[in-house]
Design a protein around this motif. Structure first.
Motif, PDB file in Angstrom:
ATOM      1  N   TYR A  34       0.834  -1.193   0.000  1.00  0.00           N
ATOM      2  CA  TYR A  34       0.000   0.000   0.000  1.00  0.00           C
ATOM      3  C   TYR A  34       0.871   1.245   0.000  1.00  0.00           C
ATOM      4  N   LYS A  35       0.631   2.129  -0.937  1.00  0.00           N
ATOM      5  CA  LYS A  35       1.374   3.389  -1.002  1.00  0.00           C
ATOM      6  C   LYS A  35       1.231   4.136   0.320  1.00  0.00           C
ATOM      7  N   GLY A  36       2.326   4.739   0.746  1.00  0.00           N
ATOM      8  CA  GLY A  36       2.303   5.488   2.002  1.00  0.00           C
ATOM      9  C   GLY A  36       2.769   4.691   3.198  1.00  0.00           C
ATOM     10  N   GLN A  37       2.779   3.367   3.071  1.00  0.00           N
ATOM     11  CA  GLN A  37       3.284   2.531   4.152  1.00  0.00           C
ATOM     12  C   GLN A  37       4.812   2.495   4.107  1.00  0.00           C
ATOM     13  N   PRO A  38       5.482   2.086   5.180  1.00  0.00           N
ATOM     14  CA  PRO A  38       6.942   1.992   5.161  1.00  0.00           C
ATOM     15  C   PRO A  38       7.441   1.131   4.000  1.00  0.00           C
ATOM     16  N   LEU A  39       8.486   1.613   3.321  1.00  0.00           N
ATOM     17  CA  LEU A  39       9.023   0.907   2.166  1.00  0.00           C
ATOM     18  C   LEU A  39      10.051  -0.138   2.600  1.00  0.00           C
ATOM     19  N   VAL A  40       9.873  -1.364   2.114  1.00  0.00           N
ATOM     20  CA  VAL A  40      10.842  -2.445   2.318  1.00  0.00           C
ATOM     21  C   VAL A  40      11.498  -2.735   0.974  1.00  0.00           C
ATOM     22  N   LEU A  41      12.812  -2.530   0.889  1.00  0.00           N
ATOM     23  CA  LEU A  41      13.557  -2.911  -0.306  1.00  0.00           C
ATOM     24  C   LEU A  41      14.202  -4.257  -0.033  1.00  0.00           C
ATOM     25  N   VAL A  42      13.800  -5.263  -0.805  1.00  0.00           N
ATOM     26  CA  VAL A  42      14.288  -6.628  -0.623  1.00  0.00           C
ATOM     27  C   VAL A  42      15.334  -6.932  -1.696  1.00  0.00           C
ATOM     28  N   CYS A  43      16.475  -7.480  -1.289  1.00  0.00           N
ATOM     29  CA  CYS A  43      17.545  -7.858  -2.217  1.00  0.00           C
ATOM     30  C   CYS A  43      17.637  -9.386  -2.265  1.00  0.00           C
ATOM     31  N   HIS A  44      17.573  -9.943  -3.477  1.00  0.00           N
ATOM     32  CA  HIS A  44      17.488 -11.404  -3.584  1.00  0.00           C
ATOM     33  C   HIS A  44      18.856 -12.078  -3.662  1.00  0.00           C
ATOM     34  N   ALA A  45      18.846 -13.388  -3.472  1.00  0.00           N
ATOM     35  CA  ALA A  45      20.067 -14.194  -3.448  1.00  0.00           C
ATOM     36  C   ALA A  45      20.500 -14.597  -4.862  1.00  0.00           C
ATOM     37  N   LEU A  46      21.559 -15.392  -4.941  1.00  0.00           N
ATOM     38  CA  LEU A  46      22.253 -15.676  -6.199  1.00  0.00           C
ATOM     39  C   LEU A  46      21.323 -16.123  -7.325  1.00  0.00           C
ATOM     40  N   THR A  47      20.542 -17.147  -7.099  1.00  0.00           N
ATOM     41  CA  THR A  47      19.669 -17.661  -8.161  1.00  0.00           C
ATOM     42  C   THR A  47      18.217 -17.281  -7.931  1.00  0.00           C
ATOM     43  N   GLY A  48      17.994 -16.297  -7.061  1.00  0.00           N
ATOM     44  CA  GLY A  48      16.648 -15.811  -6.803  1.00  0.00           C
ATOM     45  C   GLY A  48      16.174 -14.870  -7.901  1.00  0.00           C
ATOM     46  N   ASN A  49      15.060 -14.203  -7.630  1.00  0.00           N
ATOM     47  CA  ASN A  49      14.523 -13.257  -8.598  1.00  0.00           C
ATOM     48  C   ASN A  49      13.746 -12.169  -7.862  1.00  0.00           C
ATOM     49  N   HIS A  50      13.027 -11.363  -8.628  1.00  0.00           N
ATOM     50  CA  HIS A  50      12.311 -10.225  -8.073  1.00  0.00           C
ATOM     51  C   HIS A  50      10.975 -10.614  -7.442  1.00  0.00           C
ATOM     52  N   LEU A  51      10.575 -11.873  -7.556  1.00  0.00           N
ATOM     53  CA  LEU A  51       9.269 -12.283  -7.042  1.00  0.00           C
ATOM     54  C   LEU A  51       9.364 -12.668  -5.564  1.00  0.00           C
ATOM     55  N   THR A  52       9.443 -11.658  -4.724  1.00  0.00           N
ATOM     56  CA  THR A  52       9.452 -11.878  -3.280  1.00  0.00           C
ATOM     57  C   THR A  52       8.101 -12.395  -2.819  1.00  0.00           C
ATOM     58  N   TYR A  53       7.023 -11.786  -3.302  1.00  0.00           N
ATOM     59  CA  TYR A  53       5.670 -12.192  -2.916  1.00  0.00           C
ATOM     60  C   TYR A  53       5.051 -13.137  -3.947  1.00  0.00           C
ATOM     61  N   GLY A  54       5.182 -12.779  -5.212  1.00  0.00           N
ATOM     62  CA  GLY A  54       4.677 -13.633  -6.277  1.00  0.00           C
ATOM     63  C   GLY A  54       3.163 -13.634  -6.379  1.00  0.00           C
TER      64      GLY A  54
END
Length: 321
Positions: A34-54
């Motif tokens: 939700y816009k306006g909520q605290p921003l979490v920047l997630v950095c993925h591992a070696l063979t991971g990807n951008h789909l933290t939630y999916g």
């Protein structure tokens, strides 16, 4: 319902540390929350990807952390970039025949910084990453392009260990000798370093483990780009927060960022004491040692063993060392 977006940024010309050029820097990203909520920047591992939630059809690699209530998306907004060099939509050898031959940790972090700015963010409430992701967190903190309130580094050390680099070199040799089959062997070798011997002993009989290793290798060679894997091994080997710098401790010490480090017992690649040592550079630091027997991959598994401590850390407002 929260906002959910998967899209690609086009960020123009990008020059790497080695002086090579990406003509059209592409960054694939996922946004949920939700816009306006605290921003979490997630950095993925070696063979991971951008789909933290999916999605329901393709759940992300940390979906259980979010849906499990440890970092619920009605409390936060999450942003994850696919690192350049990775074959899941950002610029890489998989989609750019002229992609640089040499790529470093600092290159992928600088690209992420451009992506965060392009999306209009100037402050990161929570910066979090594990393994290769934790290394990105360190570089992002050092660069000070954004004010970061809290940072979480899991299963990552100040520089890639000699032990890890040795395995990476064997993986390269396997790929150069065997092509796609070599990639399968490289993955099987890597998987051994991600899990502890105790974990293998408790899960498999000697006969079962052979089939399991082969399954992991076959799955990986069909889902991951060989050239991209070689690129990312170079990125991993390049990680050294001290390279060319004599002010790392001074820079980290002046930050008001509150830092949590988390290490896992039986992590062969990034031992707990070395993970904790990273945090000693910061003014505000806490360390949590996860007493499970999975090994390095603990950050992807057994969330109930360590995510409650993450939840507590994120809720603390007054902080003493």
């Amino acid at each position: 319902m929260s906002n959910y977006t998967v899209d690609t940024l086009h960020l123009g010309t990008f020059t790497t540390e080695s002086g090579e050029t990406i003509q059209d820097l592409q960054l694939r990203y996922e946004y949920v929350g939700y816009k306006g909520q605290p921003l979490v920047l997630v950095c993925h591992a070696l063979t991971g990807n951008h789909l933290t939630y999916g999605t329901d059809e393709q759940p992300g690699w940390w979906r259980e952390i979010i849906d499990g209530g440890y970092m619920p998306f009605h409390d936060y907004q999450f942003l994850t970039f696919n690192v350049i060099g990775s074959p899941f939509g950002s610029s890489s050898r998989a989609n750019d025949s002229k992609f640089p031959e040499h790529l470093t940790m600092r290159d992928i972090v600088r690209a992420i910084e451009l992506g965060v700015k392009a999306l209009g963010y100037t402050e990161i409430d929570i910066l979090i990453g594990a393994s290769l992701g934790g290394m990105q967190v360190m570089e992002l903190l050092y660069n000070r392009q954004f004010h970061v309130k809290k940072a979480v580094i899991l299963a990552a050390t100040a520089k890639t260990s000699s032990y890890s680099r040795a395995f990476n070199e064997i993986a390269r040799q396997a790929i150069h000798l065997g092509g796609t089959e070599g990639l399968s062997i490289a993955r099987q070798l890597g998987f051994l370093t991600y899990r502890s011997s105790k974990s293998y002993e408790s899960r498999f009989t000697p006969d079962e483990v052979v089939a399991y290793q082969k399954y992991q290798g076959d799955k990986f060679k069909s889902s991951f780009d060989l050239e991209s894997y070689l690129t990312l091994l170079d990125v991993l080997d390049s990680h050294d927060i001290y390279r060319g710098r004599d002010d790392v401790s001074a820079v980290f010490r002046m930050l008001d960022t509150k830092v949590l480090t988390i290490g896992f017992v039986d992590d062969l690649l990034y031992p707990d004491d070395q993970v904790e040592a990273v945090g000693q550079h910061f003014r505000y630091h806490r360390h949590f040692f996860v007493p499970d027997n999975v090994g390095h991959d603990g950050f992807l598994l057994n969330f109930n063993d360590w995510a409650p401590y993450l939840y507590h850390f994120l809720k603390v407002s007054r902080f003493r060392r």
